[in-house]
Scaffold this motif. Structure first.
Motif, PDB file in Angstrom:
ATOM      1  N   ALA A   3       4.183 -13.166   4.783  1.00 37.65           N
ATOM      2  CA  ALA A   3       4.388 -12.344   3.588  1.00 37.65           C
ATOM      3  C   ALA A   3       5.106 -11.043   3.915  1.00 37.65           C
ATOM      4  O   ALA A   3       4.982 -10.494   5.007  1.00 37.65           O
ATOM      5  CB  ALA A   3       3.042 -12.036   2.929  1.00 37.65           C
ATOM      6  N   THR A   4       5.848 -10.557   2.942  1.00 37.39           N
ATOM      7  CA  THR A   4       6.365  -9.194   3.012  1.00 37.39           C
ATOM      8  C   THR A   4       5.206  -8.257   2.680  1.00 37.39           C
ATOM      9  O   THR A   4       4.492  -8.484   1.696  1.00 37.39           O
ATOM     10  CB  THR A   4       7.496  -8.981   1.991  1.00 37.39           C
ATOM     11  OG1 THR A   4       8.588  -9.844   2.325  1.00 37.39           O
ATOM     12  CG2 THR A   4       7.964  -7.537   1.987  1.00 37.39           C
ATOM     13  N   ALA A   5       5.008  -7.220   3.480  1.00 32.78           N
ATOM     14  CA  ALA A   5       3.898  -6.299   3.248  1.00 32.78           C
ATOM     15  C   ALA A   5       4.438  -4.882   3.099  1.00 32.78           C
ATOM     16  O   ALA A   5       5.337  -4.466   3.835  1.00 32.78           O
ATOM     17  CB  ALA A   5       2.888  -6.355   4.398  1.00 32.78           C
ATOM     18  N   ALA A   6       3.867  -4.146   2.138  1.00 30.52           N
ATOM     19  CA  ALA A   6       4.323  -2.776   1.897  1.00 30.52           C
ATOM     20  C   ALA A   6       3.183  -1.952   1.325  1.00 30.52           C
ATOM     21  O   ALA A   6       2.245  -2.488   0.724  1.00 30.52           O
ATOM     22  CB  ALA A   6       5.518  -2.758   0.944  1.00 30.52           C
ATOM     23  N   GLU A   7       3.268  -0.644   1.526  1.00 25.68           N
ATOM     24  CA  GLU A   7       2.279   0.275   0.976  1.00 25.68           C
ATOM     25  C   GLU A   7       2.839   0.921  -0.289  1.00 25.68           C
ATOM     26  O   GLU A   7       4.002   1.320  -0.335  1.00 25.68           O
ATOM     27  CB  GLU A   7       1.935   1.357   1.990  1.00 25.68           C
ATOM     28  CG  GLU A   7       0.844   2.322   1.519  1.00 25.68           C
ATOM     29  CD  GLU A   7       0.488   3.371   2.573  1.00 25.68           C
ATOM     30  OE1 GLU A   7      -0.483   4.113   2.351  1.00 25.68           O
ATOM     31  OE2 GLU A   7       1.182   3.434   3.608  1.00 25.68           O
ATOM     32  N   VAL A   8       1.996   1.009  -1.316  1.00 23.71           N
ATOM     33  CA  VAL A   8       2.346   1.691  -2.559  1.00 23.71           C
ATOM     34  C   VAL A   8       1.519   2.966  -2.613  1.00 23.71           C
ATOM     35  O   VAL A   8       0.313   2.919  -2.805  1.00 23.71           O
ATOM     36  CB  VAL A   8       2.061   0.815  -3.800  1.00 23.71           C
ATOM     37  CG1 VAL A   8       2.406   1.567  -5.074  1.00 23.71           C
ATOM     38  CG2 VAL A   8       2.848  -0.493  -3.716  1.00 23.71           C
ATOM     39  N   ARG A   9       2.155   4.096  -2.418  1.00 25.25           N
ATOM     40  CA  ARG A   9       1.435   5.371  -2.395  1.00 25.25           C
ATOM     41  C   ARG A   9       1.722   6.105  -3.703  1.00 25.25           C
ATOM     42  O   ARG A   9       2.708   6.828  -3.832  1.00 25.25           O
ATOM     43  CB  ARG A   9       1.867   6.199  -1.183  1.00 25.25           C
ATOM     44  CG  ARG A   9       1.057   7.480  -0.994  1.00 25.25           C
ATOM     45  CD  ARG A   9       1.419   8.154   0.315  1.00 25.25           C
ATOM     46  NE  ARG A   9       0.662   9.396   0.484  1.00 25.25           N
ATOM     47  CZ  ARG A   9       1.089  10.576   0.058  1.00 25.25           C
ATOM     48  NH1 ARG A   9       2.263  10.680  -0.540  1.00 25.25           N
ATOM     49  NH2 ARG A   9       0.356  11.667   0.232  1.00 25.25           N
ATOM     50  N   GLN A  10       0.856   5.885  -4.672  1.00 25.92           N
ATOM     51  CA  GLN A  10       1.086   6.443  -6.000  1.00 25.92           C
ATOM     52  C   GLN A  10      -0.214   6.966  -6.608  1.00 25.92           C
ATOM     53  O   GLN A  10      -0.427   6.849  -7.814  1.00 25.92           O
ATOM     54  CB  GLN A  10       1.732   5.404  -6.917  1.00 25.92           C
ATOM     55  CG  GLN A  10       2.388   6.015  -8.136  1.00 25.92           C
ATOM     56  CD  GLN A  10       2.748   4.967  -9.166  1.00 25.92           C
ATOM     57  OE1 GLN A  10       2.495   3.779  -8.989  1.00 25.92           O
ATOM     58  NE2 GLN A  10       3.321   5.404 -10.265  1.00 25.92           N
ATOM     59  N   SER A  11      -1.072   7.477  -5.785  1.00 29.31           N
ATOM     60  CA  SER A  11      -2.337   8.012  -6.249  1.00 29.31           C
ATOM     61  C   SER A  11      -3.090   6.939  -7.038  1.00 29.31           C
ATOM     62  O   SER A  11      -2.969   5.752  -6.761  1.00 29.31           O
ATOM     63  CB  SER A  11      -2.109   9.284  -7.070  1.00 29.31           C
ATOM     64  OG  SER A  11      -3.328   9.964  -7.315  1.00 29.31           O
ATOM     65  N   CYS A  12      -3.875   7.366  -8.044  1.00 29.29           N
ATOM     66  CA  CYS A  12      -4.740   6.418  -8.745  1.00 29.29           C
ATOM     67  C   CYS A  12      -3.980   5.484  -9.685  1.00 29.29           C
ATOM     68  O   CYS A  12      -4.578   4.582 -10.270  1.00 29.29           O
ATOM     69  CB  CYS A  12      -5.822   7.164  -9.523  1.00 29.29           C
ATOM     70  SG  CYS A  12      -5.190   8.356 -10.710  1.00 29.29           S
ATOM     71  N   MET A  13      -2.659   5.663  -9.816  1.00 27.81           N
ATOM     72  CA  MET A  13      -1.861   4.778 -10.666  1.00 27.81           C
ATOM     73  C   MET A  13      -1.214   3.646  -9.878  1.00 27.81           C
ATOM     74  O   MET A  13      -0.455   2.849 -10.429  1.00 27.81           O
ATOM     75  CB  MET A  13      -0.778   5.598 -11.370  1.00 27.81           C
ATOM     76  CG  MET A  13      -1.327   6.665 -12.297  1.00 27.81           C
ATOM     77  SD  MET A  13      -2.335   5.974 -13.618  1.00 27.81           S
ATOM     78  CE  MET A  13      -1.068   5.165 -14.577  1.00 27.81           C
ATOM     79  N   GLY A  14      -1.505   3.562  -8.593  1.00 33.35           N
ATOM     80  CA  GLY A  14      -0.815   2.619  -7.744  1.00 33.35           C
ATOM     81  C   GLY A  14      -0.968   1.161  -8.115  1.00 33.35           C
ATOM     82  O   GLY A  14      -0.055   0.355  -7.915  1.00 33.35           O
TER      83      GLY A  14
END
Length: 347
Positions: free
Chosen positions: A104-115
């Motif tokens: 799988a492609t893996a990534a982090e979504v850093r968007q506070s509580c709306m992530g």
């Protein structure tokens, strides 16, 4: 974004033991007046359990309920709010390794509580873009035990809880269908959660404590008299909700329950339920007040809670609604297709 052919195959969560708010009052961690006003009863406390472990536990539960393995995933998204581990380290790969999803492609979504909203949109787009993409995992975990954040007082109307949660999106038939998801940002409010703090060096590297209460207060005090900012926020939320309902092919009266950010009763009622024209009995506040604001997990854990207890059944619609730093507002609608086997009331 109108979503086509994307389903929820599984949900999972990891909720640590809770601490009673009245006990926190006795320890002078939160003022009695604030605790009474908020109406929050308990918050989850993970103690020294790392945030990625909470996320990994939730991911394994969601995959098991979906009847999937990590080998079948084409995308792993990790949503983060607070610090996750060593500096320079990427938590998404920790979860990816833990579920054996090496393809799988893996990534982090850093968007506070709306992530989780953005993760849903990215995950759905990923699945719709290529028939070869069969399943995506969205997961998040946060532990707010830190000298750089006071979970009891860091922001008015919110008391932070620790949790992990996960969603498996699939192109195969699941127990729920993602109908639509939309977001809107009002970037003129970006300074609200920054105050006058310089961008460099980063405050976290200097041991600066996060306090949204102070930054919000200073931002609002700096606004000119007669500023129509609150009206713009209301209008933006109405716009994103209306678009999501239209794309879902339903009316507000068709919405069975609404999952909003786990804040005080005053905040949930005033910012969500009254504008939507719905009673508090249609909200998930009663569940939210037993865990606190659990980062990006609020709405997903609420959905799992309702499904597990048979409070959402085939034909019902669940609305996710939230607002977070940015200022970002998002809305999503799910249609319940069947009661999964892990629910108390199975179809």
């Amino acid at each position: 974004m109108k979503v086509s052919g994307v389903f929820v195959g599984g949900l999972g969560s990891c909720l640590p033991e809770t601490v009673r708010v009245d006990h926190a009052v006795q320890q002078n961690l939160i003022a009695a007046e604030a605790a009474e006003r908020y109406g929050i009863q308990r918050v989850t406390d993970a103690k020294d359990v790392p945030a990625p472990e909470l996320a990994l536990h939730a991911a394994r539960t969601a995959l098991g309920r979906a009847g999937r393995t990590g080998h079948e995933l084409s995308l792993v998204l990790y949503v983060s709010v607070w610090a996750q581990g060593p500096h320079g380290w990427c938590p998404q790969y920790y979860v990816q390794r833990g579920i054996e999803a090496s393809a799988a492609t893996a990534a982090e979504v850093r968007q506070s509580c709306m992530g989780m909203f953005s993760a849903l949109e990215l995950g759905a787009s990923h699945l719709m873009a290529d028939p070869g993409h069969s399943a995506a995992l969205l997961t998040t975990g946060d532990n707010f035990n830190s000298p750089l954040l006071d979970r009891w007082q860091f922001s008015p109307h919110f008391v932070m809880g620790d949790a992990g949660s996960a969603v498996v999106l699939t192109r195969d038939q699941g127990f729920a269908r993602l109908c639509s998801i939309n977001a809107i940002t009002l970037p003129e409010f970006e300074p609200m959660h920054r105050d006058s703090e310089p961008l460099f060096p980063p405050g976290s590297t200097l041991g600066k404590q996060l306090n949204f209460g102070d930054s919000k207060k200073k931002f609002l005090e700096s606004r000119p008299a007669g500023d129509d900012g609150p009206l713009r926020i209301v209008a933006a939320q109405d716009e994103v909700v209306t678009r999501t309902l239209e794309e879902s092919g339903i009316e507000m009266s068709d919405v069975t329950r609404v999952g909003y950010v786990n804040g005080s009763r005053e905040r949930v009622e005033g910012r969500a339920m009254i504008p939507l024209g719905l009673p508090m009995s249609r909200s998930t506040w009663e569940q939210g007040r037993t865990v606190g604001h659990i980062g990006a997990s609020d709405q997903i854990v609420a959905l799992e809670h309702l499904i597990e207890r048979g409070e959402l059944t085939p034909g019902d619609h669940f609305m996710m609604l939230g607002v977070g730093p940015g200022l970002n507002i998002a809305c999503a609608v799910f249609e319940i297709l069947r009661s999964p086997g892990w629910a108390e009331v199975a179809a």
